[in-house]
Motif scaffolding. Structure first.
Motif, PDB file in Angstrom:
ATOM      1  N   GLY A 274      71.099  57.224 -14.635  1.00 23.04           N
ATOM      2  CA  GLY A 274      70.141  56.147 -14.893  1.00 23.04           C
ATOM      3  C   GLY A 274      70.768  54.793 -15.137  1.00 23.04           C
ATOM      4  O   GLY A 274      70.101  53.887 -15.645  1.00 23.04           O
ATOM      5  N   GLY A 275      72.035  54.623 -14.772  1.00 20.59           N
ATOM      6  CA  GLY A 275      72.656  53.315 -14.991  1.00 20.59           C
ATOM      7  C   GLY A 275      74.175  53.382 -14.932  1.00 20.59           C
ATOM      8  O   GLY A 275      74.754  54.433 -14.646  1.00 20.59           O
ATOM      9  N   THR A 276      74.811  52.261 -15.234  1.00 17.02           N
ATOM     10  CA  THR A 276      76.267  52.140 -15.164  1.00 17.02           C
ATOM     11  C   THR A 276      76.760  51.295 -16.329  1.00 17.02           C
ATOM     12  O   THR A 276      76.112  50.310 -16.720  1.00 17.02           O
ATOM     13  CB  THR A 276      76.691  51.484 -13.832  1.00 17.02           C
ATOM     14  OG1 THR A 276      76.296  52.327 -12.747  1.00 17.02           O
ATOM     15  CG2 THR A 276      78.197  51.269 -13.768  1.00 17.02           C
ATOM     16  N   ALA A 295      67.976  44.394 -11.494  1.00 17.63           N
ATOM     17  CA  ALA A 295      68.616  43.800 -10.321  1.00 17.63           C
ATOM     18  C   ALA A 295      70.136  43.838 -10.413  1.00 17.63           C
ATOM     19  O   ALA A 295      70.824  43.926  -9.396  1.00 17.63           O
ATOM     20  CB  ALA A 295      68.152  42.356 -10.160  1.00 17.63           C
ATOM     21  N   GLY A 296      70.674  43.751 -11.627  1.00 25.27           N
ATOM     22  CA  GLY A 296      72.119  43.716 -11.779  1.00 25.27           C
ATOM     23  C   GLY A 296      72.523  44.170 -13.163  1.00 25.27           C
ATOM     24  O   GLY A 296      71.861  44.999 -13.785  1.00 25.27           O
ATOM     25  N   PHE A 297      73.628  43.591 -13.672  1.00 25.34           N
ATOM     26  CA  PHE A 297      74.171  43.974 -14.967  1.00 25.34           C
ATOM     27  C   PHE A 297      73.779  42.964 -16.042  1.00 25.34           C
ATOM     28  O   PHE A 297      73.646  41.766 -15.781  1.00 25.34           O
ATOM     29  CB  PHE A 297      75.705  44.048 -14.894  1.00 25.34           C
ATOM     30  CG  PHE A 297      76.220  45.267 -14.187  1.00 25.34           C
ATOM     31  CD1 PHE A 297      76.619  46.385 -14.907  1.00 25.34           C
ATOM     32  CD2 PHE A 297      76.315  45.303 -12.803  1.00 25.34           C
ATOM     33  CE1 PHE A 297      77.090  47.512 -14.256  1.00 25.34           C
ATOM     34  CE2 PHE A 297      76.783  46.414 -12.144  1.00 25.34           C
ATOM     35  CZ  PHE A 297      77.176  47.528 -12.874  1.00 25.34           C
ATOM     36  N   THR A 298      73.638  43.468 -17.270  1.00 17.84           N
ATOM     37  CA  THR A 298      73.392  42.631 -18.438  1.00 17.84           C
ATOM     38  C   THR A 298      74.638  42.626 -19.306  1.00 17.84           C
ATOM     39  O   THR A 298      75.209  43.678 -19.596  1.00 17.84           O
ATOM     40  CB  THR A 298      72.205  43.163 -19.258  1.00 17.84           C
ATOM     41  OG1 THR A 298      71.034  43.177 -18.433  1.00 17.84           O
ATOM     42  CG2 THR A 298      71.957  42.286 -20.479  1.00 17.84           C
ATOM     43  N   ARG A 299      75.072  41.425 -19.721  1.00 13.66           N
ATOM     44  CA  ARG A 299      76.243  41.277 -20.578  1.00 13.66           C
ATOM     45  C   ARG A 299      75.831  41.425 -22.031  1.00 13.66           C
ATOM     46  O   ARG A 299      74.986  40.692 -22.527  1.00 13.66           O
ATOM     47  CB  ARG A 299      76.879  39.906 -20.349  1.00 13.66           C
ATOM     48  CG  ARG A 299      78.010  39.519 -21.298  1.00 13.66           C
ATOM     49  CD  ARG A 299      78.547  38.159 -20.860  1.00 13.66           C
ATOM     50  NE  ARG A 299      79.566  37.621 -21.744  1.00 13.66           N
ATOM     51  CZ  ARG A 299      79.344  36.669 -22.641  1.00 13.66           C
ATOM     52  NH1 ARG A 299      78.110  36.163 -22.783  1.00 13.66           N
ATOM     53  NH2 ARG A 299      80.325  36.213 -23.394  1.00 13.66           N
ATOM     54  N   HIS A 300      76.440  42.392 -22.720  1.00 10.27           N
ATOM     55  CA  HIS A 300      76.197  42.603 -24.149  1.00 10.27           C
ATOM     56  C   HIS A 300      77.433  42.160 -24.916  1.00 10.27           C
ATOM     57  O   HIS A 300      78.521  42.725 -24.741  1.00 10.27           O
ATOM     58  CB  HIS A 300      75.888  44.076 -24.426  1.00 10.27           C
ATOM     59  CG  HIS A 300      74.586  44.534 -23.845  1.00 10.27           C
ATOM     60  ND1 HIS A 300      73.420  44.602 -24.571  1.00 10.27           N
ATOM     61  CD2 HIS A 300      74.263  44.924 -22.583  1.00 10.27           C
ATOM     62  CE1 HIS A 300      72.431  45.023 -23.796  1.00 10.27           C
ATOM     63  NE2 HIS A 300      72.919  45.226 -22.589  1.00 10.27           N
ATOM     64  N   LEU A 301      77.290  41.165 -25.772  1.00  6.65           N
ATOM     65  CA  LEU A 301      78.406  40.614 -26.524  1.00  6.65           C
ATOM     66  C   LEU A 301      78.518  41.338 -27.858  1.00  6.65           C
ATOM     67  O   LEU A 301      77.527  41.547 -28.552  1.00  6.65           O
ATOM     68  CB  LEU A 301      78.187  39.121 -26.769  1.00  6.65           C
ATOM     69  CG  LEU A 301      79.358  38.309 -27.313  1.00  6.65           C
ATOM     70  CD1 LEU A 301      80.511  38.300 -26.323  1.00  6.65           C
ATOM     71  CD2 LEU A 301      78.902  36.883 -27.606  1.00  6.65           C
ATOM     72  N   SER A 302      79.748  41.725 -28.213  1.00 10.15           N
ATOM     73  CA  SER A 302      79.953  42.428 -29.475  1.00 10.15           C
ATOM     74  C   SER A 302      79.459  41.597 -30.650  1.00 10.15           C
ATOM     75  O   SER A 302      79.637  40.378 -30.700  1.00 10.15           O
ATOM     76  CB  SER A 302      81.440  42.739 -29.675  1.00 10.15           C
ATOM     77  OG  SER A 302      81.874  43.701 -28.757  1.00 10.15           O
TER      78      SER A 302
END
Length: 375
Positions: A274-276, A295-302
């Protein structure tokens, strides 16, 4: 998760004063400041020469210095021994510490050979009241812990594949002098023992046990200059492997100490139903997540919502670093001594990592099954 910390100060001996010796010293000096509990007593620092031992003891804040590591390990004021020496000393020092009744914090790799690691794990198993932990600090990254949580919760479905790389270029120049690190007797494995074991530690946490590996290695620079003339390089400069996990998932693995331009490229991605997930240690405060349908990737910041970040800083975007990982490692050791969660990886789990990297070194294109389990 709650982590109890020792109420009485732990007496610490540190053996070794190089890159990782300094990291251990900083971690011991900061662990109670960050996580509470009693501040450790920095009792004795051991190094090869009296001058170096005295200088570093003063710099790092240790009460005494010594050139006699056996005496430091046996010291009655010492409860836990930090070992940050060259690889060939890991087994005798760790075993002496365990036999002296001490807890052990040992830098990776665990040992020169799989036989040494097996003996060390067996000895540790016979001392269940003593905590062992290995220096796999990259598993303490908040972004990595967040990735593990997403996989463990099933938020992205079942893992299908792992692709991992750990490259550096510290040996890329063929004129870099020969050293003990390039020998089996002094260094053990090459890129696999220095770099690849870190990637394996993260891979196991994300994907679970390995069932089978097929690998090949390369010595890119067969000889190195020395004052006595050219000397042969005995261990691998790089390694490539295909992996089958016990779950049925598959993986690819690569590591190199001769990858020009790469400084600390510990990079992996996990493909799930279900994802990467994507992570790169050179941008260690970022975890990239793709979910099916996006559509693409989401950036998660620590930030403070991730494990252990808030103990250092309450504000997101104030980046976490290499040495902070080491402080968390010290916390895990202290908490285990105080009766909290088991420290990981201990010597039993470290043996699993050793089985995998030594199987890769031995494979040379043949498939090798991996046995054993982890703590």
């Amino acid at each position: 998760m709650s982590y109890p910390m020792p109420e009485a100060p732990l007496g610490v001996a540190l053996i070794g004063t190089g890159f990782m010796g300094k990291c251990h010293a900083m971690a011991w000096r900061n662990v109670a400041t960050v996580f509470g509990g009693a501040h450790p007593r920095l009792e004795v620092l051991a190094d090869a020469t009296p001058e170096s031992a005295a200088r570093h003891a003063a710099q790092f804040g240790f009460a005494r210095s010594s050139t006699d590591w056996q005496a430091a390990v046996a010291d009655a004021a010492v409860d836990v021994v930090s070992i940050t020496t060259p690889n060939g000393m890991h087994r005798p020092m760790a075993e002496a510490a365990l036999k002296a009744g001490k807890h052990v914090w040992l830098e990776k790799p665990m040992a020169l050979t799989l036989g040494d690691a097996t003996a060390m794990a067996a000895l540790a198993a016979g001392h269940p009241g003593q905590v062992t932990i290995l220096g796999y600090n990259y598993t303490r990254s908040p972004a990595y812990q967040a990735a593990r949580a997403l996989i463990g919760e099933g938020a992205l479905g079942a893992p299908l594949a792992f692709r991992g790389v750990y490259d550096e270029d510290y040996s890329a120049d063929p004129l870099i002098p020969w050293s003990w690190r390039l020998t089996h007797a002094g260094g053990g494995l090459g890129a696999l023992g220095d770099l690849g074991c870190h990637l394996v530690a993260q891979m196991l946490g994300l994907m679970g046990p390995v069932a089978e590996v097929t690998a090949m290695t390369q010595i890119a620079v067969p000889e190195r200059p020395s004052p006595e003339g050219p000397k042969p390089v005995e261990n691998e400069d790089s390694a490539l492997a295909l992996i089958r996990f016990a779950s049925g998932a598959q993986g690819s693995f690569a590591t190199s100490r001769v990858a020009r331009g790469r400084k600390c490229r510990l990079q992996w991605e996990v493909h799930c139903t279900g994802g990467t997930l994507v992570f790169d240690q050179e941008n260690m405060n970022e975890l990239w997540v793709h979910r099916a349908g996006e559509a693409g990737f989401t950036r998660h910041l620590s930030g403070p919502e991730q494990p252990d970040f808030a103990a250092f800083c309450p504000a997101p975007g104030h980046n976490f670093g290499f040495n902070e990982q080491k402080v968390i490692e010290a916390r895990d050791l202290c908490a285990a001594i105080a009766g909290g969660p088991a420290a990981a990886p201990g010597f039993a789990a470290g043996l699993e990592i050793e089985r995998i990297i030594h199987a890769m070194a031995a494979s040379q294109g043949k498939s090798i099954a991996i046995g054993g389990g982890h703590d």
